[in-house]
Design a protein around this motif. Structure first.
Motif, PDB file in Angstrom:
ATOM      1  N   GLY A  57       2.349   4.453  -0.641  1.00  0.00           N
ATOM      2  CA  GLY A  57       3.071   3.494   0.189  1.00  0.00           C
ATOM      3  C   GLY A  57       4.331   2.955  -0.466  1.00  0.00           C
ATOM      4  N   ASN A  58       5.163   2.326   0.343  1.00  0.00           N
ATOM      5  CA  ASN A  58       6.413   1.749  -0.152  1.00  0.00           C
ATOM      6  C   ASN A  58       6.258   0.303  -0.613  1.00  0.00           C
ATOM      7  N   THR A  59       5.132  -0.315  -0.309  1.00  0.00           N
ATOM      8  CA  THR A  59       4.976  -1.735  -0.604  1.00  0.00           C
ATOM      9  C   THR A  59       3.766  -2.025  -1.485  1.00  0.00           C
ATOM     10  N   ARG A  60       2.589  -1.687  -1.012  1.00  0.00           N
ATOM     11  CA  ARG A  60       1.355  -2.049  -1.712  1.00  0.00           C
ATOM     12  C   ARG A  60       0.956  -1.002  -2.751  1.00  0.00           C
ATOM     13  N   ARG A  61       0.169  -1.466  -3.712  1.00  0.00           N
ATOM     14  CA  ARG A  61      -0.496  -0.606  -4.676  1.00  0.00           C
ATOM     15  C   ARG A  61      -1.871  -1.228  -4.912  1.00  0.00           C
ATOM     16  N   ALA A  62      -2.823  -0.407  -5.312  1.00  0.00           N
ATOM     17  CA  ALA A  62      -4.176  -0.936  -5.510  1.00  0.00           C
ATOM     18  C   ALA A  62      -4.787  -0.387  -6.796  1.00  0.00           C
TER      19      ALA A  62
END
Length: 138
Positions: free
Chosen positions: A101-106
């Motif tokens: 994704g371009n926003t979140r990371r987990a």
């Protein structure tokens, strides 16, 4: 990954988000509860004035001038999703999920795996600082 849907759902008038998170940790009663309690303690060490919230029918959320991360529990993992993770430096490569994704990371933490506490606290601090810098820029 299948989400574990059991647990307290919404904050009632007299239930604080922190108490609901306490109840969730106790209810899990296994490695996931211990893991969630451990990362919660690290978050509070990294950002002592962090705000604990309970959103989306049972997801612990930690905020400081915006969401830092959420703490979802699944059968095989505790998933910590950073709202602006794609904007954070991760030299220790803690992010291991939601990388496209371009926003979140987990960060998915599986049974028997220990997270690098110092690197995790650095990520939490950086996420809070990013939120604060975006708030001031407005």
């Amino acid at each position: 990954m299948k989400k574990d849907k059991s647990g307290p759902k919404e904050a009632s008038g007299d239930e604080s988000p922190s108490r609901l998170i306490d109840a969730r940790i106790k209810e899990l009663g296994d490695w996931r509860g211990k893991t969630l309690a451990g990362v919660r303690a690290l978050i509070k060490q990294a950002v002592p004035d962090v705000i604990e919230e309970w959103k989306w029918r049972g997801v612990p959320v930690w905020s400081h001038d915006g969401i830092i991360c959420t703490g979802e529990t699944y059968k095989s993992a505790v998933k910590l999703t950073f709202a602006k993770g794609a904007s954070l430096k991760d030299p220790k490569k803690l992010f291991n999920s939601s990388l496209e994704g371009n926003t979140r990371r987990a960060i998915d933490i599986h049974e028997g795996v220990e997270i690098d506490a110092d690197a995790f606290k650095t990520l939490i601090s950086a996420a809070a600082a990013l939120n604060s810098s975006k708030k001031k820029a407005r």
